[in-house]
Write a protein that holds these residues in place. Sequence first.
Motif, PDB file in Angstrom:
ATOM      1  N   GLY A   8      38.191  48.222  25.538  1.00 50.90           N
ATOM      2  CA  GLY A   8      37.360  48.450  26.721  1.00 50.90           C
ATOM      3  C   GLY A   8      38.009  47.918  27.995  1.00 50.90           C
ATOM      4  N   PHE A   9      38.830  46.880  27.855  1.00 46.16           N
ATOM      5  CA  PHE A   9      39.511  46.297  29.016  1.00 46.16           C
ATOM      6  C   PHE A   9      40.479  47.301  29.626  1.00 46.16           C
ATOM      7  CE2 PHE A   9      42.461  42.609  30.434  1.00 46.16           C
ATOM      8  CZ  PHE A   9      41.932  42.669  31.714  1.00 46.16           C
ATOM      9  N   ARG A  10      41.262  47.960  28.768  1.00 46.86           N
ATOM     10  CA  ARG A  10      42.222  48.948  29.282  1.00 46.86           C
ATOM     11  C   ARG A  10      41.492  50.108  29.951  1.00 46.86           C
ATOM     12  NH1 ARG A  10      44.501  53.282  26.500  1.00 46.86           N
ATOM     13  NH2 ARG A  10      43.972  52.333  24.493  1.00 46.86           N
ATOM     14  N   ARG A  11      40.388  50.523  29.379  1.00 39.56           N
ATOM     15  CA  ARG A  11      39.637  51.633  29.973  1.00 39.56           C
ATOM     16  C   ARG A  11      39.038  51.246  31.324  1.00 39.56           C
ATOM     17  NH1 ARG A  11      36.958  54.717  24.686  1.00 39.56           N
ATOM     18  NH2 ARG A  11      38.898  54.700  23.480  1.00 39.56           N
ATOM     19  N   LEU A  12      38.605  49.995  31.442  1.00 35.56           N
ATOM     20  CA  LEU A  12      38.088  49.544  32.737  1.00 35.56           C
ATOM     21  C   LEU A  12      39.200  49.493  33.782  1.00 35.56           C
ATOM     22  CD1 LEU A  12      35.668  48.434  34.374  1.00 35.56           C
ATOM     23  CD2 LEU A  12      36.474  46.147  33.744  1.00 35.56           C
ATOM     24  N   LEU A  13      40.373  48.994  33.403  1.00 39.44           N
ATOM     25  CA  LEU A  13      41.504  48.947  34.329  1.00 39.44           C
ATOM     26  C   LEU A  13      41.881  50.356  34.784  1.00 39.44           C
ATOM     27  CD1 LEU A  13      43.750  46.284  32.554  1.00 39.44           C
ATOM     28  CD2 LEU A  13      42.610  46.017  34.764  1.00 39.44           C
ATOM     29  N   HIS A  14      41.903  51.297  33.850  1.00 34.20           N
ATOM     30  CA  HIS A  14      42.237  52.681  34.199  1.00 34.20           C
ATOM     31  C   HIS A  14      41.174  53.268  35.126  1.00 34.20           C
ATOM     32  CE1 HIS A  14      44.156  56.569  33.729  1.00 34.20           C
ATOM     33  NE2 HIS A  14      42.956  57.093  33.503  1.00 34.20           N
ATOM     34  N   PHE A  15      39.912  52.979  34.855  1.00 36.36           N
ATOM     35  CA  PHE A  15      38.825  53.446  35.711  1.00 36.36           C
ATOM     36  C   PHE A  15      38.993  52.925  37.137  1.00 36.36           C
ATOM     37  CE2 PHE A  15      34.713  52.600  37.707  1.00 36.36           C
ATOM     38  CZ  PHE A  15      34.101  53.849  37.648  1.00 36.36           C
ATOM     39  N   ALA A  16      39.270  51.620  37.263  1.00 38.98           N
ATOM     40  CA  ALA A  16      39.432  51.026  38.593  1.00 38.98           C
ATOM     41  C   ALA A  16      40.633  51.625  39.322  1.00 38.98           C
ATOM     42  CB  ALA A  16      39.579  49.503  38.471  1.00 38.98           C
ATOM     43  N   GLN A  17      41.716  51.851  38.603  1.00 40.06           N
ATOM     44  CA  GLN A  17      42.904  52.449  39.216  1.00 40.06           C
ATOM     45  C   GLN A  17      42.616  53.838  39.767  1.00 40.06           C
ATOM     46  OE1 GLN A  17      45.870  52.110  36.019  1.00 40.06           O
ATOM     47  NE2 GLN A  17      47.094  50.855  37.400  1.00 40.06           N
ATOM     48  N   THR A  18      42.004  54.677  38.946  1.00 46.39           N
ATOM     49  CA  THR A  18      41.779  56.063  39.354  1.00 46.39           C
ATOM     50  C   THR A  18      40.635  56.191  40.338  1.00 46.39           C
ATOM     51  OG1 THR A  18      40.380  56.386  37.390  1.00 46.39           O
ATOM     52  CG2 THR A  18      42.692  56.976  37.193  1.00 46.39           C
ATOM     53  N   GLN A  19      39.621  55.333  40.219  1.00 47.62           N
ATOM     54  CA  GLN A  19      38.438  55.430  41.071  1.00 47.62           C
ATOM     55  C   GLN A  19      38.716  54.988  42.492  1.00 47.62           C
ATOM     56  OE1 GLN A  19      35.691  56.646  39.661  1.00 47.62           O
ATOM     57  NE2 GLN A  19      34.122  56.349  41.196  1.00 47.62           N
ATOM     58  N   TYR A  20      39.600  54.002  42.669  1.00 50.78           N
ATOM     59  CA  TYR A  20      39.793  53.376  43.979  1.00 50.78           C
ATOM     60  C   TYR A  20      41.200  53.542  44.539  1.00 50.78           C
ATOM     61  CZ  TYR A  20      35.476  51.404  42.238  1.00 50.78           C
ATOM     62  OH  TYR A  20      34.217  51.266  41.705  1.00 50.78           O
ATOM     63  N   GLY A  21      41.896  54.565  44.088  1.00 50.00           N
ATOM     64  CA  GLY A  21      43.181  54.882  44.696  1.00 50.00           C
ATOM     65  C   GLY A  21      44.318  53.984  44.287  1.00 50.00           C
ATOM     66  N   ASN A  22      44.294  53.505  43.044  1.00 49.67           N
ATOM     67  CA  ASN A  22      45.389  52.695  42.483  1.00 49.67           C
ATOM     68  C   ASN A  22      45.702  51.454  43.322  1.00 49.67           C
ATOM     69  OD1 ASN A  22      47.278  52.127  40.490  1.00 49.67           O
ATOM     70  ND2 ASN A  22      48.917  53.211  41.551  1.00 49.67           N
ATOM     71  N   PRO A  23      44.700  50.600  43.582  1.00 54.50           N
ATOM     72  CA  PRO A  23      44.978  49.378  44.343  1.00 54.50           C
ATOM     73  C   PRO A  23      45.704  48.354  43.478  1.00 54.50           C
ATOM     74  CG  PRO A  23      42.742  49.315  43.528  1.00 54.50           C
ATOM     75  CD  PRO A  23      43.309  50.659  43.115  1.00 54.50           C
ATOM     76  N   PRO A  24      46.387  47.385  44.071  1.00 53.09           N
ATOM     77  CA  PRO A  24      46.885  46.259  43.276  1.00 53.09           C
ATOM     78  C   PRO A  24      45.699  45.550  42.639  1.00 53.09           C
ATOM     79  CG  PRO A  24      47.834  46.243  45.490  1.00 53.09           C
ATOM     80  CD  PRO A  24      46.749  47.261  45.505  1.00 53.09           C
ATOM     81  N   ILE A  57      38.956  40.602  47.011  1.00 48.74           N
ATOM     82  CA  ILE A  57      37.656  40.177  46.489  1.00 48.74           C
ATOM     83  C   ILE A  57      37.727  40.238  44.978  1.00 48.74           C
ATOM     84  CG2 ILE A  57      36.614  42.489  46.422  1.00 48.74           C
ATOM     85  CD1 ILE A  57      34.032  41.200  47.505  1.00 48.74           C
ATOM     86  N   SER A  58      36.894  39.470  44.301  1.00 47.69           N
ATOM     87  CA  SER A  58      36.872  39.487  42.841  1.00 47.69           C
ATOM     88  C   SER A  58      35.516  39.993  42.365  1.00 47.69           C
ATOM     89  CB  SER A  58      37.130  38.083  42.283  1.00 47.69           C
ATOM     90  OG  SER A  58      37.079  38.110  40.869  1.00 47.69           O
ATOM     91  N   LEU A  59      35.529  41.062  41.577  1.00 48.70           N
ATOM     92  CA  LEU A  59      34.306  41.671  41.051  1.00 48.70           C
ATOM     93  C   LEU A  59      34.332  41.632  39.531  1.00 48.70           C
ATOM     94  CD1 LEU A  59      34.243  44.814  43.376  1.00 48.70           C
ATOM     95  CD2 LEU A  59      33.094  42.620  43.739  1.00 48.70           C
ATOM     96  N   ASN A  60      33.197  41.353  38.934  1.00 50.59           N
ATOM     97  CA  ASN A  60      33.118  41.267  37.477  1.00 50.59           C
ATOM     98  C   ASN A  60      32.393  42.491  36.922  1.00 50.59           C
ATOM     99  OD1 ASN A  60      33.397  39.334  35.015  1.00 50.59           O
ATOM    100  ND2 ASN A  60      31.323  40.128  34.903  1.00 50.59           N
ATOM    101  N   CYS A  61      32.945  43.075  35.863  1.00 47.81           N
ATOM    102  CA  CYS A  61      32.297  44.238  35.254  1.00 47.81           C
ATOM    103  C   CYS A  61      32.742  44.381  33.803  1.00 47.81           C
ATOM    104  CB  CYS A  61      32.639  45.517  36.026  1.00 47.81           C
ATOM    105  SG  CYS A  61      31.649  46.947  35.539  1.00 47.81           S
ATOM    106  N   ASP A  62      31.781  44.668  32.934  1.00 44.21           N
ATOM    107  CA  ASP A  62      32.103  45.031  31.562  1.00 44.21           C
ATOM    108  C   ASP A  62      32.301  46.542  31.485  1.00 44.21           C
ATOM    109  OD1 ASP A  62      31.843  42.379  30.744  1.00 44.21           O
ATOM    110  OD2 ASP A  62      29.693  42.589  30.398  1.00 44.21           O
ATOM    111  N   TRP A  63      32.931  47.001  30.420  1.00 40.28           N
ATOM    112  CA  TRP A  63      33.138  48.437  30.252  1.00 40.28           C
ATOM    113  C   TRP A  63      31.921  49.058  29.596  1.00 40.28           C
ATOM    114  CZ3 TRP A  63      35.428  52.431  32.000  1.00 40.28           C
ATOM    115  CH2 TRP A  63      35.488  53.621  31.261  1.00 40.28           C
ATOM    116  N   GLY A  64      31.549  50.244  30.050  1.00 36.42           N
ATOM    117  CA  GLY A  64      30.463  50.992  29.445  1.00 36.42           C
ATOM    118  C   GLY A  64      30.995  52.255  28.784  1.00 36.42           C
TER     119      GLY A  64
END
Length: 274
Positions: A185-201, A53-60
């Motif tokens: 902010g892009f790198r921080r969002l990628l890191h958040f997604a990796q750590t939050q959801y178990g490092n998915p592809p 799935i594709s989800l859109n999000c800006d970094w906060g």
Amino acid sequence: MANYFSDYANLCFEAFGDRVKHWITFSDPRAHAQAWHSYNSTWRSEQRGLVGISLNCDWGEPMDIRSPKDIEAAERYLQFCLGWFANPIYAGDYPQVMKDRIGKKSAEQGLDMSRLPVFSLQEKSYIKGTSDFLGLGHFTTRYITERNYPSRQGPSYQNDRDLVELVDPNWPDLGSTWLRSVPWGFRRLLHFAQTQYGNPPIYVTENGASQKLHCTQLCDEWRIQYLKGYINEMLKEPLLSHMQMVTEIVVPTVCTLCILISAVLLMLLLQTQS
């Protein structure tokens, strides 16, 4: 509508599945899980593709990193944005902060139940794990602070979040009122997604800069700089992951080997002396 979408998805799987190996159900989410299960049960063994799935999000980013309230507000911003749809897929339920906030707001509005739907146990089990990869769209960043004044809005997404979004005037303005170039902010969002959801592809499915000026020839230096900055930040994230792997795996392994080698050498030295 979920059934109609599942029928449509199955038609696509049947018609194109011999060539298409990566499927994105939605660029904005709706009836995702049923389409994933259809592919998983009927088509995956033969076609060997992936469905995400594709989800859109800006970094906060917290406005004040020393303020617990701003840190909580920034976390809330991300959970109401990315977590709203990613959390059910990866954890089986809405983020706890959404359930708490919307439940409280609903009670204050005189409602008998939360405006946020409640998943049954069967629905949680059905939705959880229905993604072979996470598609991630991202464009910009906001500073986030706790809202310390009452909202004049009625029941709404904005009111439920209880936060204020700000921009740094020094961030490059790219023409659109909402778009500023903030590569870090892009790198921080990628890191958040990796750590939050178990490092998915993760596949970056959407990113870019809108037209800034009306030109009759090429004049998009700002877009080149935007893309260069964001791509460079994206490239840093795998490096950080490898560094974490080195810290968590390689260093302990090397230390263990050093201890074993030291013990063997000590034994040999004692035998020689005796």
